[in-house]
Design a protein around this motif. Sequence first.
Motif, PDB file in Angstrom:
ATOM      1  N   TYR A 137       0.790  -1.229   0.000  1.00  0.00           N
ATOM      2  CA  TYR A 137       0.000   0.000   0.000  1.00  0.00           C
ATOM      3  C   TYR A 137       0.826   1.283   0.000  1.00  0.00           C
ATOM      4  CZ  TYR A 137      -3.610  -3.334   1.379  1.00  0.00           C
ATOM      5  OH  TYR A 137      -4.456  -4.413   1.422  1.00  0.00           O
ATOM      6  N   GLY A 138       2.125   1.182   0.232  1.00  0.00           N
ATOM      7  CA  GLY A 138       2.948   2.377   0.315  1.00  0.00           C
ATOM      8  C   GLY A 138       2.990   2.931   1.730  1.00  0.00           C
ATOM      9  N   SER A 139       3.987   3.738   2.017  1.00  0.00           N
ATOM     10  CA  SER A 139       4.186   4.243   3.381  1.00  0.00           C
ATOM     11  C   SER A 139       3.110   5.227   3.830  1.00  0.00           C
ATOM     12  CB  SER A 139       5.562   4.903   3.503  1.00  0.00           C
ATOM     13  OG  SER A 139       5.674   5.981   2.591  1.00  0.00           O
ATOM     14  N   ARG A 140       2.374   5.819   2.889  1.00  0.00           N
ATOM     15  CA  ARG A 140       1.327   6.785   3.257  1.00  0.00           C
ATOM     16  C   ARG A 140       0.102   6.104   3.859  1.00  0.00           C
ATOM     17  NH1 ARG A 140       1.898  11.911   1.654  1.00  0.00           N
ATOM     18  NH2 ARG A 140      -0.353  12.227   1.815  1.00  0.00           N
ATOM     19  N   ILE A 141       0.074   4.775   3.833  1.00  0.00           N
ATOM     20  CA  ILE A 141      -1.069   4.050   4.400  1.00  0.00           C
ATOM     21  C   ILE A 141      -1.269   4.385   5.872  1.00  0.00           C
ATOM     22  CG2 ILE A 141       0.342   2.022   4.984  1.00  0.00           C
ATOM     23  CD1 ILE A 141      -3.323   1.964   3.842  1.00  0.00           C
ATOM     24  N   TRP A 142      -0.185   4.777   6.555  1.00  0.00           N
ATOM     25  CA  TRP A 142      -0.290   5.025   7.993  1.00  0.00           C
ATOM     26  C   TRP A 142      -0.995   6.330   8.323  1.00  0.00           C
ATOM     27  CZ3 TRP A 142       0.265   0.406   9.069  1.00  0.00           C
ATOM     28  CH2 TRP A 142       1.251  -0.381   8.503  1.00  0.00           C
ATOM     29  N   ASP A 143      -1.275   7.139   7.303  1.00  0.00           N
ATOM     30  CA  ASP A 143      -2.031   8.371   7.541  1.00  0.00           C
ATOM     31  C   ASP A 143      -3.512   8.093   7.793  1.00  0.00           C
ATOM     32  OD1 ASP A 143       0.286   9.795   7.121  1.00  0.00           O
ATOM     33  OD2 ASP A 143      -0.126  10.166   4.993  1.00  0.00           O
ATOM     34  N   SER A 144      -3.968   6.898   7.437  1.00  0.00           N
ATOM     35  CA  SER A 144      -5.391   6.582   7.551  1.00  0.00           C
ATOM     36  C   SER A 144      -5.750   6.140   8.964  1.00  0.00           C
ATOM     37  CB  SER A 144      -5.766   5.486   6.554  1.00  0.00           C
ATOM     38  OG  SER A 144      -5.045   4.296   6.824  1.00  0.00           O
ATOM     39  N   LYS A 145      -7.053   6.233   9.261  1.00  0.00           N
ATOM     40  CA  LYS A 145      -7.568   5.837  10.570  1.00  0.00           C
ATOM     41  C   LYS A 145      -8.764   4.912  10.405  1.00  0.00           C
ATOM     42  CE  LYS A 145      -6.144   9.942  13.180  1.00  0.00           C
ATOM     43  NZ  LYS A 145      -6.602  11.010  14.095  1.00  0.00           N
ATOM     44  N   VAL A 146      -8.979   4.068  11.408  1.00  0.00           N
ATOM     45  CA  VAL A 146     -10.142   3.194  11.460  1.00  0.00           C
ATOM     46  C   VAL A 146     -10.863   3.482  12.770  1.00  0.00           C
ATOM     47  CG1 VAL A 146     -10.974   0.821  11.501  1.00  0.00           C
ATOM     48  CG2 VAL A 146      -8.975   1.411  10.106  1.00  0.00           C
ATOM     49  N   ASP A 147     -12.120   3.951  12.667  1.00  0.00           N
ATOM     50  CA  ASP A 147     -12.884   4.316  13.865  1.00  0.00           C
ATOM     51  C   ASP A 147     -12.102   5.281  14.757  1.00  0.00           C
ATOM     52  OD1 ASP A 147     -14.964   2.704  13.036  1.00  0.00           O
ATOM     53  OD2 ASP A 147     -14.277   0.963  14.169  1.00  0.00           O
ATOM     54  N   GLY A 148     -11.374   6.220  14.118  1.00  0.00           N
ATOM     55  CA  GLY A 148     -10.660   7.230  14.871  1.00  0.00           C
ATOM     56  C   GLY A 148      -9.318   6.782  15.422  1.00  0.00           C
ATOM     57  N   VAL A 149      -8.945   5.517  15.175  1.00  0.00           N
ATOM     58  CA  VAL A 149      -7.680   4.968  15.673  1.00  0.00           C
ATOM     59  C   VAL A 149      -6.731   4.808  14.494  1.00  0.00           C
ATOM     60  CG1 VAL A 149      -6.573   3.047  16.865  1.00  0.00           C
ATOM     61  CG2 VAL A 149      -8.883   3.761  17.521  1.00  0.00           C
ATOM     62  N   THR A 150      -5.473   5.201  14.668  1.00  0.00           N
ATOM     63  CA  THR A 150      -4.528   5.113  13.564  1.00  0.00           C
ATOM     64  C   THR A 150      -4.327   3.658  13.147  1.00  0.00           C
ATOM     65  OG1 THR A 150      -2.565   4.903  14.968  1.00  0.00           O
ATOM     66  CG2 THR A 150      -3.300   7.144  14.409  1.00  0.00           C
ATOM     67  N   LEU A 151      -4.034   3.478  11.868  1.00  0.00           N
ATOM     68  CA  LEU A 151      -3.771   2.129  11.368  1.00  0.00           C
ATOM     69  C   LEU A 151      -2.535   1.547  12.038  1.00  0.00           C
ATOM     70  CD1 LEU A 151      -4.619  -0.106   9.459  1.00  0.00           C
ATOM     71  CD2 LEU A 151      -3.277   0.992   7.661  1.00  0.00           C
ATOM     72  N   GLU A 152      -1.568   2.407  12.389  1.00  0.00           N
ATOM     73  CA  GLU A 152      -0.376   1.909  13.079  1.00  0.00           C
ATOM     74  C   GLU A 152      -0.753   1.227  14.386  1.00  0.00           C
ATOM     75  OE1 GLU A 152       3.853   3.431  15.055  1.00  0.00           O
ATOM     76  OE2 GLU A 152       2.835   4.677  13.559  1.00  0.00           O
ATOM     77  N   ASN A 153      -1.657   1.817  15.150  1.00  0.00           N
ATOM     78  CA  ASN A 153      -2.079   1.188  16.404  1.00  0.00           C
ATOM     79  C   ASN A 153      -2.835  -0.109  16.158  1.00  0.00           C
ATOM     80  OD1 ASN A 153      -0.922   2.971  18.215  1.00  0.00           O
ATOM     81  ND2 ASN A 153      -2.672   4.354  18.202  1.00  0.00           N
ATOM     82  N   ASN A 154      -3.626  -0.153  15.073  1.00  0.00           N
ATOM     83  CA  ASN A 154      -4.311  -1.394  14.740  1.00  0.00           C
ATOM     84  C   ASN A 154      -3.323  -2.490  14.376  1.00  0.00           C
ATOM     85  OD1 ASN A 154      -7.426  -1.350  14.620  1.00  0.00           O
ATOM     86  ND2 ASN A 154      -6.866   0.648  13.824  1.00  0.00           N
ATOM     87  N   VAL A 155      -2.262  -2.129  13.640  1.00  0.00           N
ATOM     88  CA  VAL A 155      -1.256  -3.120  13.268  1.00  0.00           C
ATOM     89  C   VAL A 155      -0.442  -3.535  14.492  1.00  0.00           C
ATOM     90  CG1 VAL A 155       0.822  -3.501  11.881  1.00  0.00           C
ATOM     91  CG2 VAL A 155      -1.167  -2.395  10.864  1.00  0.00           C
TER      92      VAL A 155
END
Length: 358
Positions: free
Chosen positions: A78-96
């Motif tokens: 997905y590329g490094s910019r994928i981490w700018d996104s959020k799921v239910d207000g939580v960063t994708l980094e925290n989900n990963v």
Amino acid sequence: MTKKAGKGRKVKAVASAAVLALLLAAAAGCGQSGEGTKVILTAGFAKDEVFRLENKSCSAGEMMVYLTNIQNQYENVYGSRIWDSKVDGVTLENNVKDMALSKMAQIKAIVLLAEKEGIALDEEELQKVEKAADEYYSSLSDREIEAMSIDRDVIFNLYKEYAISEKLYQDIIKDINPEISDDEARIITVEHILIKTYNLDEDGNRHEYTDNARQEALRLAQDIRKRIDEGENFEDLAHEYNEDSSLTYSFGKGEMDAVFENAAFNLGEGEISEIVETEYGFHIIKCISTFNREVTDANKIKIVEERRNKAFSEVYNDYVFTLNKDINTELWESLGFIHDDEVDTCDFFEVIDRIWND
């Protein structure tokens, strides 16, 4: 009309202490309550100890191997910019991060269960672990080793625990019959016309039709069925009258409303059912396809895997709820992604899978 509930789950991010308990409970795919789960937050950790299950602990280096490999797998797709996104207000980094914690916690718990069951690696299996550790560790640059704060012993131990968990899994599922009949795995495709017997208000609440409205719906379905008998095109009538968001469904046994499914599976290709009533309303079903070899064979694999996972879950879930679970919240929250172009390792899981299954 929708398929039966329970086929998918929406995963939400939760706080770190709860993550450890909930992911251990859900790791094998069975829904059980958290009753009996013991999560203890304690200051009695070694400096690099992220969490502890009974006497089995996870170091920061071990966690960083998992976290870094998962991070780079995502970025490769997905590329490094994928981490700018959020799921239910939580960063994708925290989900990963939670995903990495889930993987690690599950492995540690399974290793404890393997010890309880007397499962250990033999000499040949240990040689495979050694080979995998040598291959992966030698692929790392000095920068990657430094960034993840690891040495070869960390990789060897991770691979050894992975291999033990895989051996336990295979031991538990060894009696599952892999033979699935064509009929059991058969996927059919149908089209249908639905005349509903309920409506939804603006808040999404369901309200059943009155008796009079229900009779009007039945009369409409009967009229449509008569027009089909008189030669009108099914698809044309479906486009005009169908009140479902979908015209076509492909499904196997046990996936749909039982009445709808029974009627559909008793149709030959091109045949059209009489009126069938379900909780959604009145249906007229047309069979488009009764058998597809490629799809059926794929479903056989899915059914076997579901049975194996269920067998494993019954053993695993009963055990994991008895464990004391301690997490070093401060250290866990301090761990994160390594944003460094020189740290691009991503094949940790591929190496052990390939060598272990060779």
